[in-house]
Design a protein around this motif. Structure first.
Motif, PDB file in Angstrom:
ATOM      1  N   ASP A  79       0.821  -1.221   0.000  1.00  0.00           N
ATOM      2  CA  ASP A  79       0.000   0.000   0.000  1.00  0.00           C
ATOM      3  C   ASP A  79       0.850   1.264   0.000  1.00  0.00           C
ATOM      4  N   VAL A  80       1.934   1.266   0.780  1.00  0.00           N
ATOM      5  CA  VAL A  80       2.738   2.476   0.919  1.00  0.00           C
ATOM      6  C   VAL A  80       3.454   2.826  -0.381  1.00  0.00           C
ATOM      7  N   LEU A  81       3.592   1.869  -1.288  1.00  0.00           N
ATOM      8  CA  LEU A  81       4.308   2.110  -2.541  1.00  0.00           C
ATOM      9  C   LEU A  81       3.380   2.174  -3.747  1.00  0.00           C
ATOM     10  N   GLN A  82       2.076   2.256  -3.518  1.00  0.00           N
ATOM     11  CA  GLN A  82       1.153   2.429  -4.629  1.00  0.00           C
ATOM     12  C   GLN A  82       1.099   3.901  -5.025  1.00  0.00           C
ATOM     13  N   GLY A  83       0.769   4.153  -6.279  1.00  0.00           N
ATOM     14  CA  GLY A  83       0.727   5.525  -6.756  1.00  0.00           C
ATOM     15  C   GLY A  83       2.039   5.947  -7.402  1.00  0.00           C
ATOM     16  N   VAL A  84       2.168   7.239  -7.630  1.00  0.00           N
ATOM     17  CA  VAL A  84       3.325   7.769  -8.348  1.00  0.00           C
ATOM     18  C   VAL A  84       3.994   8.876  -7.542  1.00  0.00           C
ATOM     19  N   VAL A  85       5.245   9.149  -7.896  1.00  0.00           N
ATOM     20  CA  VAL A  85       5.989  10.280  -7.359  1.00  0.00           C
ATOM     21  C   VAL A  85       5.949  11.393  -8.403  1.00  0.00           C
ATOM     22  N   MET A  86       5.618  12.596  -7.979  1.00  0.00           N
ATOM     23  CA  MET A  86       5.570  13.747  -8.888  1.00  0.00           C
ATOM     24  C   MET A  86       6.551  14.798  -8.395  1.00  0.00           C
ATOM     25  N   TRP A  87       7.479  15.146  -9.270  1.00  0.00           N
ATOM     26  CA  TRP A  87       8.486  16.155  -8.951  1.00  0.00           C
ATOM     27  C   TRP A  87       8.701  16.992 -10.214  1.00  0.00           C
ATOM     28  N   GLY A  88       8.014  18.120 -10.287  1.00  0.00           N
ATOM     29  CA  GLY A  88       8.008  18.896 -11.522  1.00  0.00           C
ATOM     30  C   GLY A  88       7.313  18.093 -12.611  1.00  0.00           C
ATOM     31  N   ASP A  89       7.989  17.891 -13.735  1.00  0.00           N
ATOM     32  CA  ASP A  89       7.416  17.083 -14.810  1.00  0.00           C
ATOM     33  C   ASP A  89       7.838  15.617 -14.711  1.00  0.00           C
ATOM     34  N   PHE A  90       8.485  15.270 -13.581  1.00  0.00           N
ATOM     35  CA  PHE A  90       8.893  13.888 -13.354  1.00  0.00           C
ATOM     36  C   PHE A  90       7.757  13.146 -12.658  1.00  0.00           C
ATOM     37  N   VAL A  91       7.197  12.161 -13.328  1.00  0.00           N
ATOM     38  CA  VAL A  91       6.132  11.322 -12.779  1.00  0.00           C
ATOM     39  C   VAL A  91       6.556   9.875 -12.959  1.00  0.00           C
ATOM     40  N   TYR A  92       6.647   9.161 -11.844  1.00  0.00           N
ATOM     41  CA  TYR A  92       7.154   7.789 -11.930  1.00  0.00           C
ATOM     42  C   TYR A  92       6.539   6.957 -10.806  1.00  0.00           C
ATOM     43  N   PRO A  93       6.219   5.679 -11.076  1.00  0.00           N
ATOM     44  CA  PRO A  93       5.613   4.826 -10.042  1.00  0.00           C
ATOM     45  C   PRO A  93       6.519   4.675  -8.819  1.00  0.00           C
ATOM     46  N   LYS A  94       5.915   4.790  -7.643  1.00  0.00           N
ATOM     47  CA  LYS A  94       6.680   4.663  -6.401  1.00  0.00           C
ATOM     48  C   LYS A  94       7.344   3.296  -6.289  1.00  0.00           C
ATOM     49  N   TYR A  95       6.603   2.265  -6.680  1.00  0.00           N
ATOM     50  CA  TYR A  95       7.146   0.921  -6.494  1.00  0.00           C
ATOM     51  C   TYR A  95       8.394   0.704  -7.327  1.00  0.00           C
ATOM     52  N   ARG A  96       8.403   1.200  -8.551  1.00  0.00           N
ATOM     53  CA  ARG A  96       9.583   1.015  -9.408  1.00  0.00           C
ATOM     54  C   ARG A  96      10.777   1.796  -8.866  1.00  0.00           C
ATOM     55  N   LEU A  97      10.536   2.958  -8.282  1.00  0.00           N
ATOM     56  CA  LEU A  97      11.635   3.697  -7.641  1.00  0.00           C
ATOM     57  C   LEU A  97      12.178   2.914  -6.459  1.00  0.00           C
TER      58      LEU A  97
END
Length: 285
Positions: free
Chosen positions: A124-142
């Motif tokens: 659950d804690v790693l679902q969703g995405v990370v958004m940093w400016g125009d950087f959008v990436y899945p939390k789990y893959r990070l």
């Protein structure tokens, strides 16, 4: 965000999973000169144990700890009661017994979990995405990139900074020399075989939320692991890391540029490396 940069980051994540798959295979071959075609089965079991842990009410983190321990123990037992007796035989015997073991595991997976694949959700804690400016990436893959990087550092320290690692490196050159140093070679073999299976199991657990688990995933993983080992060089830790990253990035980029040829380009990269360096990028001649 530039799509090619995104694919490079994806490739790094995939490549680190390939590294975890290949490093155990490379170490086992470098130390034991043993061709292990059952290595992909440990990866598949890791993914399925992650799924089963969730079915039992445990969480992903428990699976990430328990799966490599359980599979490492099974590999240690298998090495002691079965594989140890064929080390001195020609490689054809290694292939026959490990292919048979891989097929047996595959059939047991089908009997236990069915012939169809299963989905494994990320924690659950790693679902969703990370958004940093125009950087959008899945939390789990990070998380996969960061966790596998830390694990690579830990494995490097084990192999380069400890007495066990020194014995493994010496054993890859001459097992007789290791025996003369008073080290129990067979115990070292068992430990490294279990470690290789454990790292493959970790790769399976980490890959499960990305691609699910299905009975034939071990065959695919084994093929990729051999490509990574050939590119990086047999018996080389750094070679497995470089080879895994190279294969992951090539596959990820080509899935955008030429989706139909993404897998083909992995073999092209392997052929190119072998033409320039027949023993792999970091292999010993």
């Amino acid at each position: 965000m530039n799509v090619y940069l995104l694919q490079v980051i994806n490739g790094v994540g995939i490549g680190m999973l390939y590294f975890l798959l290949a490093v155990g295979l490379s170490i086992v071959f470098g130390l034991l000169r043993f061709v292990n075609f059952a290595h992909g089965a440990f990866y598949a079991l890791g993914a399925y144990l992650c799924f089963q842990a969730l079915q039992f009410g445990l969480d992903f983190w428990a699976a990430l700890i328990l799966a490599p321990i359980i599979i490492g123990a099974l590999a240690w037992l298998t090495e002691k009661v079965m594989l140890r007796y064929v080390y001195a035989q020609p490689h054809e015997f290694h292939i026959l017994i490990t292919v048979g073991l891989a097929l047996a595991v595959q059939e047991l997976i089908i009997v236990g979990w069915g012939p169809l694949g299963v989905d494994v959700p990320p924690p659950d804690v790693l679902q969703g995405v990370v958004m940093w400016g125009d950087f959008v990436y899945p939390k789990y893959r990070l998380f996969v990139i960061g966790f596998t990087a830390l694990l690579a550092v830990a494995l490097w320290w084990l192999l380069e900074g400890t007495r066990i690692g020194s014995a493994v490196r010496a054993g890859s050159e001459s097992t007789e020399m290791v025996s003369l140093l008073g080290i129990n070679v067979f115990r070292l073999f068992s430990l490294m075989f279990a470690l290789g299976a454990g790292t493959a199991a970790i790769a399976g657990v980490l890959a499960a939320p990305i691609r699910g688990a299905e009975p034939f995933m071990g065959v695919e993983a084994l093929g990729v692991a051999f490509i990574v080992v050939v590119i990086g060089g047999m018996g080389s830790f750094t070679g497995a890391l470089v080879g895994g990253l190279l294969v992951g990035i090539v596959q990820s980029l080509m899935s955008t540029l030429w989706p139909e040829g993404a897998r083909l380009m992995i073999y092209v990269a392997m052929a190119a490396v072998l033409l320039l360096r027949p023993h792999g990028l970091l292999g010993r001649g």
